[in-house]
Design a protein around this motif. Structure first.
Motif, PDB file in Angstrom:
ATOM      1  N   GLU A  56       0.825  -1.214   0.000  1.00  6.71           N
ATOM      2  CA  GLU A  56       0.000   0.000   0.000  1.00  6.71           C
ATOM      3  C   GLU A  56       0.858   1.262   0.000  1.00  6.71           C
ATOM      4  OE1 GLU A  56      -0.472  -2.493   2.472  1.00  6.71           O
ATOM      5  OE2 GLU A  56      -1.953  -3.458   1.186  1.00  6.71           O
ATOM      6  N   GLU A  57       2.022   1.205   0.637  1.00 13.93           N
ATOM      7  CA  GLU A  57       2.914   2.371   0.722  1.00 13.93           C
ATOM      8  C   GLU A  57       3.888   2.462  -0.448  1.00 13.93           C
ATOM      9  OE1 GLU A  57       3.598   2.894   5.453  1.00 13.93           O
ATOM     10  OE2 GLU A  57       4.559   1.165   4.516  1.00 13.93           O
ATOM     11  N   SER A  58       4.094   1.366  -1.153  1.00 15.96           N
ATOM     12  CA  SER A  58       5.086   1.294  -2.213  1.00 15.96           C
ATOM     13  C   SER A  58       4.564   1.902  -3.509  1.00 15.96           C
ATOM     14  CB  SER A  58       5.474  -0.169  -2.442  1.00 15.96           C
ATOM     15  OG  SER A  58       6.240  -0.309  -3.605  1.00 15.96           O
ATOM     16  N   ALA A  59       5.408   2.643  -4.213  1.00 20.91           N
ATOM     17  CA  ALA A  59       5.018   3.232  -5.498  1.00 20.91           C
ATOM     18  C   ALA A  59       4.747   2.154  -6.540  1.00 20.91           C
ATOM     19  CB  ALA A  59       6.124   4.166  -5.990  1.00 20.91           C
ATOM     20  N   SER A  60       5.391   1.004  -6.416  1.00 22.41           N
ATOM     21  CA  SER A  60       5.207  -0.083  -7.388  1.00 22.41           C
ATOM     22  C   SER A  60       3.990  -0.950  -7.065  1.00 22.41           C
ATOM     23  CB  SER A  60       6.456  -0.967  -7.424  1.00 22.41           C
ATOM     24  OG  SER A  60       6.610  -1.663  -6.196  1.00 22.41           O
ATOM     25  N   GLY A  61       3.425  -0.775  -5.879  1.00 26.51           N
ATOM     26  CA  GLY A  61       2.312  -1.618  -5.461  1.00 26.51           C
ATOM     27  C   GLY A  61       2.750  -2.993  -4.987  1.00 26.51           C
ATOM     28  N   GLN A  62       4.061  -3.179  -4.815  1.00 23.03           N
ATOM     29  CA  GLN A  62       4.612  -4.442  -4.350  1.00 23.03           C
ATOM     30  C   GLN A  62       5.199  -4.250  -2.957  1.00 23.03           C
ATOM     31  OE1 GLN A  62       7.450  -4.735  -7.593  1.00 23.03           O
ATOM     32  NE2 GLN A  62       6.440  -6.599  -8.312  1.00 23.03           N
ATOM     33  N   THR A  63       5.171  -5.308  -2.163  1.00 25.11           N
ATOM     34  CA  THR A  63       5.851  -5.273  -0.875  1.00 25.11           C
ATOM     35  C   THR A  63       7.357  -5.297  -1.153  1.00 25.11           C
ATOM     36  OG1 THR A  63       4.037  -6.424   0.198  1.00 25.11           O
ATOM     37  CG2 THR A  63       6.177  -6.466   1.318  1.00 25.11           C
ATOM     38  N   VAL A  64       8.098  -4.401  -0.504  1.00 24.74           N
ATOM     39  CA  VAL A  64       9.539  -4.288  -0.744  1.00 24.74           C
ATOM     40  C   VAL A  64      10.262  -4.373   0.591  1.00 24.74           C
ATOM     41  CG1 VAL A  64      11.388  -2.851  -1.693  1.00 24.74           C
ATOM     42  CG2 VAL A  64       9.117  -2.784  -2.734  1.00 24.74           C
ATOM     43  N   PHE A  65      11.283  -5.236   0.646  1.00 26.38           N
ATOM     44  CA  PHE A  65      12.161  -5.316   1.810  1.00 26.38           C
ATOM     45  C   PHE A  65      13.498  -4.722   1.400  1.00 26.38           C
ATOM     46  CE2 PHE A  65      15.413  -7.607   4.319  1.00 26.38           C
ATOM     47  CZ  PHE A  65      15.064  -7.117   5.571  1.00 26.38           C
ATOM     48  N   LEU A  66      13.967  -3.741   2.157  1.00 24.65           N
ATOM     49  CA  LEU A  66      15.234  -3.062   1.886  1.00 24.65           C
ATOM     50  C   LEU A  66      16.212  -3.362   3.014  1.00 24.65           C
ATOM     51  CD1 LEU A  66      13.393   0.278   1.361  1.00 24.65           C
ATOM     52  CD2 LEU A  66      14.472  -0.954  -0.502  1.00 24.65           C
ATOM     53  N   GLY A  83      60.110  -4.569   5.785  1.00 27.11           N
ATOM     54  CA  GLY A  83      59.638  -4.483   7.157  1.00 27.11           C
ATOM     55  C   GLY A  83      58.419  -3.611   7.361  1.00 27.11           C
ATOM     56  N   VAL A  84      57.889  -3.030   6.294  1.00 24.81           N
ATOM     57  CA  VAL A  84      56.716  -2.153   6.406  1.00 24.81           C
ATOM     58  C   VAL A  84      55.558  -2.792   5.637  1.00 24.81           C
ATOM     59  CG1 VAL A  84      55.776   0.125   5.898  1.00 24.81           C
ATOM     60  CG2 VAL A  84      58.174  -0.106   6.588  1.00 24.81           C
ATOM     61  N   ALA A  85      54.471  -3.051   6.339  1.00 22.96           N
ATOM     62  CA  ALA A  85      53.295  -3.626   5.686  1.00 22.96           C
ATOM     63  C   ALA A  85      52.552  -2.544   4.921  1.00 22.96           C
ATOM     64  CB  ALA A  85      52.376  -4.255   6.723  1.00 22.96           C
ATOM     65  N   ARG A  86      52.005  -2.917   3.788  1.00 24.80           N
ATOM     66  CA  ARG A  86      51.181  -2.019   2.994  1.00 24.80           C
ATOM     67  C   ARG A  86      49.739  -2.186   3.455  1.00 24.80           C
ATOM     68  NH1 ARG A  86      48.149  -2.425  -1.762  1.00 24.80           N
ATOM     69  NH2 ARG A  86      48.515  -4.665  -1.769  1.00 24.80           N
ATOM     70  N   GLN A  87      49.053  -1.071   3.639  1.00 21.33           N
ATOM     71  CA  GLN A  87      47.643  -1.095   4.027  1.00 21.33           C
ATOM     72  C   GLN A  87      46.831  -0.340   2.986  1.00 21.33           C
ATOM     73  OE1 GLN A  87      46.518   0.313   7.872  1.00 21.33           O
ATOM     74  NE2 GLN A  87      48.252  -0.624   8.884  1.00 21.33           N
ATOM     75  N   VAL A  88      45.739  -0.945   2.569  1.00 22.55           N
ATOM     76  CA  VAL A  88      44.806  -0.277   1.673  1.00 22.55           C
ATOM     77  C   VAL A  88      43.439  -0.343   2.342  1.00 22.55           C
ATOM     78  CG1 VAL A  88      43.738  -0.285  -0.610  1.00 22.55           C
ATOM     79  CG2 VAL A  88      46.134  -0.961  -0.357  1.00 22.55           C
ATOM     80  N   VAL A  89      42.821   0.824   2.506  1.00 22.19           N
ATOM     81  CA  VAL A  89      41.525   0.899   3.178  1.00 22.19           C
ATOM     82  C   VAL A  89      40.458   1.253   2.151  1.00 22.19           C
ATOM     83  CG1 VAL A  89      40.180   2.082   4.959  1.00 22.19           C
ATOM     84  CG2 VAL A  89      42.611   1.611   5.330  1.00 22.19           C
ATOM     85  N   GLY A  90      39.372   0.521   2.191  1.00 19.36           N
ATOM     86  CA  GLY A  90      38.245   0.808   1.310  1.00 19.36           C
ATOM     87  C   GLY A  90      36.950   0.780   2.101  1.00 19.36           C
ATOM     88  N   ASN A  91      36.047   1.650   1.742  1.00 18.80           N
ATOM     89  CA  ASN A  91      34.726   1.706   2.372  1.00 18.80           C
ATOM     90  C   ASN A  91      33.678   1.517   1.290  1.00 18.80           C
ATOM     91  OD1 ASN A  91      35.351   2.517   5.192  1.00 18.80           O
ATOM     92  ND2 ASN A  91      36.349   4.192   4.115  1.00 18.80           N
ATOM     93  N   TYR A  92      32.712   0.677   1.569  1.00 22.10           N
ATOM     94  CA  TYR A  92      31.650   0.484   0.605  1.00 22.10           C
ATOM     95  C   TYR A  92      30.376   0.062   1.302  1.00 22.10           C
ATOM     96  CZ  TYR A  92      33.716  -4.241   0.800  1.00 22.10           C
ATOM     97  OH  TYR A  92      34.250  -5.429   1.214  1.00 22.10           O
ATOM     98  N   GLY A  93      29.297   0.165   0.573  1.00 16.51           N
ATOM     99  CA  GLY A  93      27.994  -0.238   1.090  1.00 16.51           C
ATOM    100  C   GLY A  93      27.315  -1.171   0.110  1.00 16.51           C
ATOM    101  N   HIS A  94      26.603  -2.137   0.655  1.00 16.19           N
ATOM    102  CA  HIS A  94      25.767  -3.030  -0.147  1.00 16.19           C
ATOM    103  C   HIS A  94      24.317  -2.688   0.174  1.00 16.19           C
ATOM    104  CE1 HIS A  94      29.127  -5.456  -1.385  1.00 16.19           C
ATOM    105  NE2 HIS A  94      29.424  -5.770  -0.144  1.00 16.19           N
ATOM    106  N   PHE A  95      23.518  -2.507  -0.867  1.00 19.11           N
ATOM    107  CA  PHE A  95      22.113  -2.153  -0.704  1.00 19.11           C
ATOM    108  C   PHE A  95      21.271  -3.168  -1.476  1.00 19.11           C
ATOM    109  CE2 PHE A  95      24.796   1.563  -0.570  1.00 19.11           C
ATOM    110  CZ  PHE A  95      24.419   2.149   0.626  1.00 19.11           C
ATOM    111  N   TRP A  96      20.431  -3.902  -0.755  1.00 23.64           N
ATOM    112  CA  TRP A  96      19.587  -4.929  -1.356  1.00 23.64           C
ATOM    113  C   TRP A  96      18.134  -4.474  -1.342  1.00 23.64           C
ATOM    114  CZ3 TRP A  96      23.445  -6.262   2.109  1.00 23.64           C
ATOM    115  CH2 TRP A  96      24.399  -7.189   1.669  1.00 23.64           C
ATOM    116  N   THR A  97      17.415  -4.795  -2.402  1.00 21.96           N
ATOM    117  CA  THR A  97      15.960  -4.657  -2.415  1.00 21.96           C
ATOM    118  C   THR A  97      15.379  -5.999  -2.837  1.00 21.96           C
ATOM    119  OG1 THR A  97      15.926  -3.872  -4.716  1.00 21.96           O
ATOM    120  CG2 THR A  97      15.956  -2.194  -2.991  1.00 21.96           C
ATOM    121  N   TRP A  98      14.350  -6.397  -2.150  1.00 18.81           N
ATOM    122  CA  TRP A  98      13.631  -7.639  -2.445  1.00 18.81           C
ATOM    123  C   TRP A  98      12.174  -7.279  -2.647  1.00 18.81           C
ATOM    124  CZ3 TRP A  98      16.792 -11.622  -3.185  1.00 18.81           C
ATOM    125  CH2 TRP A  98      18.043 -11.597  -2.569  1.00 18.81           C
ATOM    126  N   ARG A  99      11.627  -7.632  -3.814  1.00 21.19           N
ATOM    127  CA  ARG A  99      10.238  -7.308  -4.152  1.00 21.19           C
ATOM    128  C   ARG A  99       9.417  -8.583  -4.274  1.00 21.19           C
ATOM    129  NH1 ARG A  99      10.009  -2.034  -5.773  1.00 21.19           N
ATOM    130  NH2 ARG A  99      12.021  -1.123  -6.253  1.00 21.19           N
TER     131      ARG A  99
END
Length: 129
Positions: A56-66, A83-99
């Motif tokens: 009812e709240e969804s624009a698609s008319g489908q139930t959506v789990f985010l 003698g010096v370790a290399r460090q690489v830092v990364g930041n990311y996000g995963h976004f799932w939608t299930w309809r």
């Protein structure tokens, strides 16, 4: 393991996960000299979110789990300096939608977004700055 499968050979020595000690941390140790740029990877989940949107709240008319997870990855490897370790830092996000469709099937979608740290030299070259 998924990493071994993607590489096509055994490279992972051990996966360390202790949910009682820290449920938001996973360590992956690699067999020495089996990867080009990683001896160990540390994954930290810095946040999780979820929401259920009714049909009812969804624009698609489908139930959506985010749901979303925000991850920091620290990769440790060998450097050019002894003698010096290399460090690489990364930041990311995963976004799932299930309809949920009216036919009883569920359709999923995954979006992965990478973020630059302010310490990254490319941070100030990013177009929106």
């Amino acid at each position: 393991s998924s990493i071994n499968g993607h590489l096509g050979y055994d490279a992972v020595r051990e996966v360390i996960y202790d949910p009682k000690d820290n449920p938001n941390r996973i360590s992956i140790d690699f067999i020495p000299n089996r990867t080009r740029n990683a001896n160990r990877i540390e994954l930290f989940c810095n946040g999780r979110e979820s929401e259920l949107v009714s049909a009812e709240e969804s624009a698609s008319g489908q139930t959506v789990f985010l749901c979303a997870e925000y991850i920091r990855q620290v990769t440790f490897g060998l450097s050019q300096e002894f003698g010096v370790a290399r460090q690489v830092v990364g930041n990311y996000g995963h976004f799932w939608t299930w309809r949920d469709s009216s036919s009883g099937t569920i359709t999923g979608n995954l979006l992965t977004a990478a973020y630059l740290d302010a310490q990254d030299p490319m941070f100030f070259e990013e177009p929106s700055k």
